[in-house]
Design an enzyme around this catalytic site. Structure first.
Site, PDB file in Angstrom:
ATOM      1  N   ALA B  49      -4.589  -6.067  -2.672  1.00  0.00           N
ATOM      2  CA  ALA B  49      -5.587  -6.366  -3.706  1.00  0.00           C
ATOM      3  C   ALA B  49      -5.361  -7.803  -4.163  1.00  0.00           C
ATOM      4  O   ALA B  49      -4.220  -8.216  -4.391  1.00  0.00           O
ATOM      5  CB  ALA B  49      -5.477  -5.410  -4.883  1.00  0.00           C
ATOM      6  N   GLU B  50      -6.455  -8.557  -4.293  1.00  0.00           N
ATOM      7  CA  GLU B  50      -6.317 -10.006  -4.474  1.00  0.00           C
ATOM      8  C   GLU B  50      -5.748 -10.401  -5.826  1.00  0.00           C
ATOM      9  O   GLU B  50      -5.363 -11.540  -6.020  1.00  0.00           O
ATOM     10  CB  GLU B  50      -7.656 -10.718  -4.202  1.00  0.00           C
ATOM     11  N   ASN B  51      -5.670  -9.462  -6.785  1.00  0.00           N
ATOM     12  CA  ASN B  51      -5.016  -9.810  -8.046  1.00  0.00           C
ATOM     13  C   ASN B  51      -3.500  -9.847  -7.901  1.00  0.00           C
ATOM     14  O   ASN B  51      -2.797 -10.157  -8.862  1.00  0.00           O
ATOM     15  CB  ASN B  51      -5.442  -8.854  -9.163  1.00  0.00           C
TER      16      ASN B  51
END
Lengths: 237, 221
Positions: B49-51
């Site tokens: 997940a890009e966070n």
């Protein structure tokens, strides 16, 4: 750079932010990683004409993104409401649901604030470059799209790339988990997001943290932000 | 056989069959998020997940929600062994450096050459690009999961996207509620049809001319 970084209040930590300052403020989209106390202090301080570099322009307070049930988080929407914001540079500036517009979207449509939309990875890399003394770099992200408008395009390995310029700020307002007095910082879980990279790219980096620990309590092998990047640390009461 | 549109879960189930054992996968908002429920047994997929989290597992139980542990859609995750956390710069180095095997994204429009438009409705005049352009440019393979037509019945698979682009020529497979289509150098190939749909009926809801796969079959779940 002072060696001792601990500051006694949020108010003192933001007191010298001038009108027209460029700020980096963390927040992926939810409250995790968002320096809510520093944002509230900046609202009370009242500096105007701010340019804010952040992933969003304030979402959690409107749509509850990443917000634990019952929590009422503060985000940069309060600075927009208080008419302190001139411009936002963000990747995810508005609510995913057009029927629930944020303060920023209303202000943008009323012509009261400016916006630069930047792909999220380009945003992170522009900030990283700013902190690392790299003035600009090429990336294939955004080639052939609106993002190419006004940018130098150059081909590498048979593929179009855009020239993107570094971002720096006067102040970064960030949220850490644990810090020591000389400003070494550890984040918690996914709240690290933009905090760790923004810490490197501002003239004055300010963090609010859950805990300030004795020197030696943080494992030197596991420091996320070394103290060289940190100027002020305030403990969240 | 009755002709129906597949629901969002079935679209996600079909996409999940594309995920191979060991793939590192990033799932976008909407239908793509549902894919993790349907990965075929015996395959282990690593989620990014890009966070800033890799190797995340199930969602958090009610009452266990933690604002410091979410995926990029703001869903709360459970603490599981093997997770890794990192900054946004490192997260996008994973995406832009070609370390993500499969990106599954929703779309507003896809062109016959695989151009993707998924970040801005022109009539809103403002949009969220998020990490979509980085994923479109950096993931090894981009799969689109979406409804075949928009709410007015207009085709979302078009000759040329007229909405602002996310990336050019980045989409390789489209899974919709009536068909599975592959973007190839030889054109837009109809590979699978939903039960009860003929190629002619799917063509009628698709702007570019379809190439019918020689091994065209009913959708395989």
């Amino acid at each position: 750079m002072a060696i001792q970084k601990v500051v006694g209040s949020f108010e003192a930590a933001v007191a010298d932010i001038p009108d027209g300052a460029w700020l980096m403020i963390d927040g992926f989209a939810g409250p995790g990683g968002t320096p809510q106390n520093l944002i509230a202090a900046l609202r009370d301080h009242g500096a105007k004409d701010l340019t804010i570099i952040s992933n969003t322009a304030g979402l959690a307070s409107v749509i509850g993104f990443g917000t634990v049930p019952g929590d009422r988080p503060i985000d940069i929407g309060v600075l927009v409401d208080n008419q302190q914001v001139k411009k936002v540079i963000a990747s995810f500036p508005v609510s995913p649901s057009p029927s629930r517009p944020t303060s920023f979207e209303k202000a943008y449509k009323a012509g009261k604030v400016e916006l630069e939309v930047v792909p999220q990875g380009t945003l992170a890399e522009r900030i990283r470059a700013g902190g690392a003394g790299i003035p600009a770099f090429y990336t294939p992200t955004g080639a052939g799209t609106m993002m190419a408008e006004g940018r130098e395009v150059r081909e590498f390995e048979g593929r179009e790339h855009l020239l993107e310029h570094a971002l720096k700020a006067d102040f970064a307002l960030l949220r850490g988990h644990r810090a020591d007095a000389i400003g070494n910082v550890v984040y918690r879980g996914t709240s690290r997001n933009f905090n760790a990279v923004m810490a490197t790219a501002a003239e004055v980096t300010v963090l609010e943290v859950d805990e300030i620990v004795e020197l030696g309590d943080l494992d030197p092998e596991g420091i996320h932000t070394p103290g060289i990047f940190v100027d002020r640390v305030v403990r969240i009461p | 056989m009755t002709q129906e549109r597949l629901d969002r879960e079935i679209i996600a189930m079909r996409v999940a069959r594309e995920l191979q054992d060991g793939d590192v996968v990033n799932l976008g908002l909407g239908i793509p998020t549902l894919c993790s429920q349907f990965v075929p047994e015996g395959r282990t997929v690593v989620y990014h997940a890009e966070n800033g989290v890799l190797n995340y597992g199930p969602m958090a139980e009610e009452g266990e929600e933690d604002a410091d542990l979410t995926n990029a859609g703001g869903q709360f995750l459970a603490w599981v062994p093997g997770m890794a956390f990192f900054s946004s710069a490192e997260s996008f180095a994973m995406i832009r450096g070609g370390h993500i095997d499969v990106s599954v994204l929703g779309a507003l429009q896809v062109s016959e050459r695989g151009d993707l438009a998924n970040w801005m409705l022109p009539q809103r005049g403002i949009g969220n690009v998020g990490g979509a352009m980085d994923l479109a440019a950096g993931a090894k393979r981009t799969i689109v999961a979406m409804e075949h037509v928009d709410k007015t019945g207009a085709p979302k698979i078009v000759r040329e996207c007229d909405f602002p682009l996310t990336g050019k020529g980045c989409v390789s497979l489209i899974v919709t509620d009536i068909a599975v289509l592959e973007i190839t150098l030889g054109g837009l190939v109809l590979k699978e049809t939903a039960p009860g749909w003929t190629p002619e009926e799917i063509q009628a809801e698709t702007e570019p001319t379809l190439v019918i796969a020689p091994d065209l079959q009913e959708i395989v779940l």
